[in-house]
Design an enzyme around this catalytic site. Sequence first.
Site, PDB file in Angstrom:
ATOM      1  CE  LYS A 163     -53.346 -46.984  82.957  1.00 45.00           C
ATOM      2  NZ  LYS A 163     -54.672 -47.284  82.447  1.00 45.00           N
ATOM      3  CG  ASP A 192     -52.097 -41.308  86.561  1.00 43.51           C
ATOM      4  OD1 ASP A 192     -53.317 -41.086  86.656  1.00 43.51           O
ATOM      5  OD2 ASP A 192     -51.533 -42.236  87.149  1.00 43.51           O
ATOM      6  CG  HIS A 193     -57.427 -40.335  83.408  1.00 42.74           C
ATOM      7  ND1 HIS A 193     -57.112 -41.656  83.316  1.00 42.74           N
ATOM      8  CD2 HIS A 193     -58.653 -40.290  83.992  1.00 42.74           C
ATOM      9  CE1 HIS A 193     -58.094 -42.383  83.821  1.00 42.74           C
ATOM     10  NE2 HIS A 193     -59.052 -41.572  84.241  1.00 42.74           N
ATOM     11  CG  HIS A 255     -55.392 -44.285  87.444  1.00 40.18           C
ATOM     12  ND1 HIS A 255     -54.642 -43.480  86.632  1.00 40.18           N
ATOM     13  CD2 HIS A 255     -56.167 -45.021  86.618  1.00 40.18           C
ATOM     14  CE1 HIS A 255     -54.957 -43.725  85.361  1.00 40.18           C
ATOM     15  NE2 HIS A 255     -55.874 -44.657  85.325  1.00 40.18           N
TER      16      HIS A 255
HETATM   17  C1  BG6 Z   1     -58.071 -46.131  82.934  1.00 32.94           C
HETATM   18  C2  BG6 Z   1     -58.102 -47.636  82.996  1.00 32.94           C
HETATM   19  O1  BG6 Z   1     -56.761 -45.661  83.036  1.00 32.94           O
HETATM   20  O2  BG6 Z   1     -58.858 -45.614  84.002  1.00 32.94           O
HETATM   21  C3  BG6 Z   1     -59.527 -48.143  82.916  1.00 32.94           C
HETATM   22  O3  BG6 Z   1     -57.345 -48.163  81.906  1.00 32.94           O
HETATM   23  C4  BG6 Z   1     -60.391 -47.490  83.970  1.00 32.94           C
HETATM   24  O4  BG6 Z   1     -59.571 -49.545  83.046  1.00 32.94           O
HETATM   25  C5  BG6 Z   1     -60.217 -45.978  83.950  1.00 32.94           C
HETATM   26  O5  BG6 Z   1     -61.740 -47.821  83.692  1.00 32.94           O
HETATM   27  C6  BG6 Z   1     -60.899 -45.341  85.143  1.00 32.94           C
HETATM   28  O6  BG6 Z   1     -60.892 -43.966  84.994  1.00 32.94           O
HETATM   29  P1  BG6 Z   1     -62.020 -43.061  85.686  1.00 32.94           P
HETATM   30  O7  BG6 Z   1     -61.574 -41.665  85.416  1.00 32.94           O
HETATM   31  O8  BG6 Z   1     -63.311 -43.431  85.027  1.00 32.94           O
HETATM   32  O9  BG6 Z   1     -61.994 -43.424  87.132  1.00 32.94           O
END
Ligand code: BG6
Length: 505
Positions: A163, A192-193, A255
Amino acid sequence: MPITNPLRVGLRQERVISPQCLIIFGASGDLTHRKLVPALFELFKQRRLPQEFAVIGCARRRWSDEEFRHKMEHSLTKEIQENPKEWKEFSSSLFYEPVNLENSQDILTLRERLNEIDKLKATHANRTFYLSVSPKFYSSGCKALASAGLLNDPKRSRIVIEKPFGRDFSSAQSLNKLVQTCALESQIFRIDHYLGKETVQNILVMRFANTIFEPIWNRNFISNVQITSGETVGVEDRAAYYETSGALRDMVQNHLTQMLAITAMEPPGHFDPEAIRNEKAKVLQAAHLADELEPWKCCVRGQYSKGGSKSNPLMGYREEPGVSPNSTTETYVAMKLFINNWRWQGVPFYIRTGKRLAKRTSEVVLTFREAPVHLFDAAGGSPTSNQLILRIQPNEGAEFKFEVKSPGSGMRSRPVEMEFSYDESFGEPSDEGYVRLLADAMLGDPTLFTRSDEVEAAWRLYTPLLEIIEDSPWQLPTYQYEARTWGPSEADALLAKDHLLWRRP
Ligand code: BG6
């Protein structure tokens, strides 16, 4: 008798990755050493990688294989100290090739190198290309790989794209068109992790493996849904990217929208990738901003100002290195949406995300309708509505809030919680999202990746807001909120209009 679906191919339990070469473009970047290589090492330790395996890091820097291995070691110091033998073995599968994705000669040299590695590691030309580069190189990267013939075999070659996929609806649509001229949709894995998180996948299992939830998972029983993803960190060292993105593009379009889709989708007919992705796309196509005529009325943008405590003072967003002192980029967004279908018509979905909030927390909260008649005195005046809280992170799990009789001679009610915690039930931390998603990409299982129509539907949903931010930003100003608080008061007012409060996790 329940039906066991014979077509259950997605998210299978026992899955074996075929001999594989993973090529990471952007190997000198943050994501590679912070997330990708640690996730691969984790897969290696869990014995989930095949013997015939190689990673080729590619970036413009002229590193050797050895230099690349050393750089990766830095990020994994503790892990390596604990597992030195494993690291030695794993790191012998790490290679490096200097590549400028815009230089066709570099791609031809890479192709030669891949052929050599195929022989050395018996990887049988099974290749997963991971684009962890600046989004401006997505098009040229895909074109370069396609013209070198590296995406010709749809069974053996795949491409993973990080992304942000596009900046708005039309750029996402053009990017989709272009990528689809280079590879089949089945070869394209848009990552999308959040979909790699165990707790996000658990929403599917909670909903579709139990009989008690589905009958009440609709407008007849649920009065509203809140989806929150709060972070305590600020912009860190990513100002250059974040200034052009803001929270709407960085978190909401991807997300939070994925959490919304999984919470609100219809049950798929089969548990296979396309059936699931069809339902997610359908629900996103039915979603719309709560006020389509005056969209600024259903959205609040915020930006953190200085705050914190005496011992840990925090600077405001505009003071952060690399951020313009007049920046109007939002670090917080809250909004109200509706989903126009039989299940959800009239149920507001409130979503919010922000940096430098009071707590790091992601959760989905379903609030049920009030009891029609209040028979008992309640602590606090009136009984609280039942709530199902799906805790995405941290303290992964779920809780259900309901009223019980308060001990004593009267008949007063008060709320209590019933809880499930991943940690207590399973006793081991769940894998990082990237562990799951890298394995799935190499397995060719697209279930947890976003399809082109989903990405476009998500961008389309937020187009009216993006247009206002671009053309008449005064209609959606960025209200200041003190660092380490819950965002601007205007976001509370958004819910107050509906006689509601945000949940304080
Ligand atoms: C990323 C964003 O995709 O997700 C970041 O670019 C954000 O800004 C992060 O901090 C949050 O991921 P997680 O897994 O820590 O909630």
